[in-house]
Scaffold this active site. Structure first.
Site, PDB file in Angstrom:
ATOM      1  N   HIS A   1      26.475  22.804  -7.814  1.00  0.00           N
ATOM      2  CA  HIS A   1      25.714  22.646  -6.579  1.00  0.00           C
ATOM      3  C   HIS A   1      25.799  21.203  -6.095  1.00  0.00           C
ATOM      4  O   HIS A   1      26.270  20.319  -6.815  1.00  0.00           O
ATOM      5  CB  HIS A   1      24.253  23.059  -6.778  1.00  0.00           C
ATOM      6  CG  HIS A   1      23.490  22.186  -7.724  1.00  0.00           C
ATOM      7  ND1 HIS A   1      23.188  22.568  -9.012  1.00  0.00           N
ATOM      8  CD2 HIS A   1      22.973  20.955  -7.577  1.00  0.00           C
ATOM      9  CE1 HIS A   1      22.519  21.601  -9.603  1.00  0.00           C
ATOM     10  NE2 HIS A   1      22.374  20.602  -8.765  1.00  0.00           N
TER      11      HIS A   1
HETATM   12  P1  TYD Z   1      19.467  23.570 -11.618  1.00  0.00           P
HETATM   13  O1  TYD Z   1      19.090  22.344 -10.857  1.00  0.00           O
HETATM   14  O2  TYD Z   1      20.378  24.547 -10.940  1.00  0.00           O
HETATM   15  O3  TYD Z   1      20.054  23.166 -13.030  1.00  0.00           O
HETATM   16  P2  TYD Z   1      21.513  22.641 -13.452  1.00  0.00           P
HETATM   17  O4  TYD Z   1      22.025  21.789 -12.343  1.00  0.00           O
HETATM   18  O5  TYD Z   1      21.272  21.894 -14.717  1.00  0.00           O
HETATM   19  O6  TYD Z   1      22.376  23.822 -13.708  1.00  0.00           O
HETATM   20  O7  TYD Z   1      18.116  24.290 -12.045  1.00  0.00           O
HETATM   21  C1  TYD Z   1      18.107  25.393 -12.922  1.00  0.00           C
HETATM   22  C2  TYD Z   1      16.855  26.202 -12.661  1.00  0.00           C
HETATM   23  O8  TYD Z   1      15.688  25.422 -12.933  1.00  0.00           O
HETATM   24  C3  TYD Z   1      16.740  26.663 -11.219  1.00  0.00           C
HETATM   25  O9  TYD Z   1      16.199  27.969 -11.237  1.00  0.00           O
HETATM   26  C4  TYD Z   1      15.736  25.719 -10.602  1.00  0.00           C
HETATM   27  C5  TYD Z   1      14.874  25.318 -11.776  1.00  0.00           C
HETATM   28  N1  TYD Z   1      14.357  23.928 -11.694  1.00  0.00           N
HETATM   29  C6  TYD Z   1      13.008  23.680 -11.519  1.00  0.00           C
HETATM   30  O10 TYD Z   1      12.187  24.612 -11.417  1.00  0.00           O
HETATM   31  N2  TYD Z   1      12.566  22.400 -11.479  1.00  0.00           N
HETATM   32  C7  TYD Z   1      13.414  21.345 -11.584  1.00  0.00           C
HETATM   33  O11 TYD Z   1      12.969  20.166 -11.536  1.00  0.00           O
HETATM   34  C8  TYD Z   1      14.824  21.600 -11.744  1.00  0.00           C
HETATM   35  C9  TYD Z   1      15.815  20.477 -11.848  1.00  0.00           C
HETATM   36  C10 TYD Z   1      15.238  22.909 -11.796  1.00  0.00           C
END
Ligand code: TYD
Length: 136
Positions: free
Chosen positions: A52
């Site tokens: 992303h």
């Molecule tokens: P994501 O940012 O997509 O993680 P990564 O980049 O490590 O793969 O987030 C994963 C999941 O966690 C997504 O459902 C959103 C949730 N999330 C939160 O609820 N709070 C947060 O601060 C973060 C970073 C993610």
């Protein structure tokens, strides 16, 4: 066209006979005031995270334990950063796509962010990301 702004910073570290203490607080070093900290760990072998971009959020990532690779890209450039030290941070400006992979089993990746969590700040579809970039 995006502005590719991803760079490594040195984590100020206080070291003595009792060990090492890394400090991240200086907004001039980070590029933002910290609004949130989270950490990623227990990533199963072979898993990829990221996939992303953020529209407005800036981040600094630090592999405080273990290692991972972060591939950062926009519509022009792509660069892979291997993070394997609590003394090194990867600073990411908004508008960069990131893929995170090759997590070691013991990896703990600390992420400092410029904003609270907001799903509407995410671009999770790569072609939508490229459209967003070209309309900036
Ligand atoms: P994501 O940012 O997509 O993680 P990564 O980049 O490590 O793969 O987030 C994963 C999941 O966690 C997504 O459902 C959103 C949730 N999330 C939160 O609820 N709070 C947060 O601060 C973060 C970073 C993610």
């Amino acid at each position: 066209m995006g502005t590719f702004d991803a760079s490594l910073i040195t984590v100020p570290t206080i070291e003595n006979d009792a060990g090492a203490l890394g400090v991240l607080e200086d907004s001039a070093l980070l590029g933002f005031e910290i609004a949130r900290a989270y950490f990623i760990y227990d990533v199963p072998g072979g898993s990829e995270r990221g996939g992303h971009a953020h529209k407005e959020l800036s981040q600094v990532l630090v592999a405080v334990r273990g290692s991972l690779t972060v591939r950062v890209s926009d519509d022009v450039q792509s660069k892979a950063f291997f993070l394997n030290s609590p003394r090194v941070g990867l600073r990411l400006s908004p508008g960069l796509w990131r893929d995170m992979y090759d997590f070691s089993a013991d990896c703990v990746c600390l992420v400092l962010a410029s904003e609270k969590y907001r799903e509407s700040d995410y671009l999770r579809d790569h072609s939508a990301y490229l459209d967003w970039l070209s309309n900036k």
